[in-house]
Write a protein that holds these residues in place. Structure first.
Motif: not given
Length: 368
Positions: A187-192, A255-258
């Protein structure tokens, strides 16, 4: 499908180690399984005690003896590519060697998993009157995206062909029964944030910095070890890829992290997803890949007798395999096959002749 001049002939009366080498010599990189599938089908259709079915490049052969139990022996025909000296991708012929007091076969697919497929084929020829009805499955597209799987396709098109009380997937396990498997999800978490010139960073809002909270949660996370049917499954929650930023003078607005979560078979897919949501309650989760875990089914009579025939203490399967597909279809399954899984996909992939023969003996004893 009848054999033609392009279809290599397979002799199922061969020693299973010799047949392993013969299978390695037939290139079957994913998307190019047809010649090997043709050869397998042609060889099986010569056996009058089996009914044979073909779906794409998947071949299913079954005994129809009316036994009280039915088991599945399954293995995939495809391999990953192998780099060659000129930089192209292709297969190489099997190489036989003597190392110490053991004979060994080198080549793509020896471990993953033509040694196991050779065992299936020899058993299909030898076991005319097995104690259990047997379904032999030889399927395509295991080494690529899961939605292309030949096993999954047969489960959708002809699920009755795979109905059984128990299944053995001949993935390499060093000759040890590995029950079930962990589930896996990505899953991916994206921060804005807000973009700005880095010379005026106070105007912007750095989205990469906001990933610090996510990474700190991952660093603090203590994975569990979960006991299921006597086997200890180790879980894991880990960042596997991260990205963000536009240029060297821009404060990033995204930015994102998988993240990869490996979870024990005490949880359903939905329960595993809920655990992720509870771990990151402040963040939206973008699901990328979801594969359920599989319980080992070692409490089934057929499984207990199989473990006794192998004669080794069962182990858990930490990685995901197609036993999960069988489990979702209501068929408990284990992994058991010749070769070291750590050698799969490596340039020196190999399997020892005696390991292939030992796998054959254990399954033959169990089924006869």
């Amino acid at each position: 499908m009848a054999a033609d001049q392009q279809t290599p002939a397979l002799d199922l009366t061969m020693d299973p180690a010799d047949l392993t080498a013969a299978l390695v010599d037939v290139e079957s990189v994913s998307d190019h399984e047809t010649p090997l599938a043709d050869a397998v089908e042609a060889a099986l259709r010569r056996l009058p005690h089996l009914s044979v079915h073909r779906d794409g490049d998947t071949v299913v052969a079954r005994t129809e003896l009316g036994r009280r139990e039915r088991v599945v022996l399954a293995g995939h025909l495809d391999t990953v590519p192998l780099p060659t000296v000129d930089g192209s991708l292709g297969a190489v012929p099997a190489v036989r060697r003597r190392e110490g007091d053991r004979d060994v076969i080198y080549g793509r697919g020896t471990t993953d998993m033509k040694g196991g497929v050779a065992v299936q084929l020899v058993l299909a020829q030898q076991l005319r009157e097995p104690t259990r009805d047997v379904t032999y499955v030889f399927y395509d597209h295991e080494e690529v995206a899961s939605d292309a799987s030949g096993l999954g396709r047969v489960m959708r098109n002809s699920p009755e062909l795979l109905e059984a009380d128990f299944a053995v997937l001949l993935e390499p396990t060093n000759g040890t029964v590995e029950g079930g498997c962990n589930g896996t999800m990505r899953f991916r978490i994206t921060t804005h944030g807000k973009a700005s010139h880095s010379g005026r960073s106070w105007i912007g809002d750095n989205a990469i910095h906001k990933q610090a909270e996510v990474l700190a949660t991952l660093a603090r996370y203590e994975p569990r070890t979960v006991t299921v049917e006597g086997l200890d499954y180790r879980e894991g929650l880990n960042a596997i890829r991260i990205g963000g930023g536009v240029a060297g003078n821009v404060i990033p607005d995204t930015a994102w992290v998988d993240v990869n979560y490996r979870f024990a078979p005490d949880k359903s897919l939905e329960q595993a997803q809920q655990h992720v949501r509870e771990t990151f309650p402040e963040h939206a989760i973008e699901w990328q890949d979801l594969s359920a875990a599989a319980r080992p089914g070692l409490d089934r009579p057929a499984a207990a007798q199989f473990v006794a025939a192998v004669g080794q203490q069962p182990m858990p399967k930490y990685g995901w395999t197609d036993v999960a597909r069988f489990s979702q279809a209501g068929v408990p399954a284990v992994n058991f096959g010749p070769g070291d899984a750590l050698l799969a996909h490596t340039d020196d992939e190999h399997v020892f002749d005696d390991a292939v023969r030992a796998c054959h003996r254990a399954l033959s004893q169990w089924l006869s």
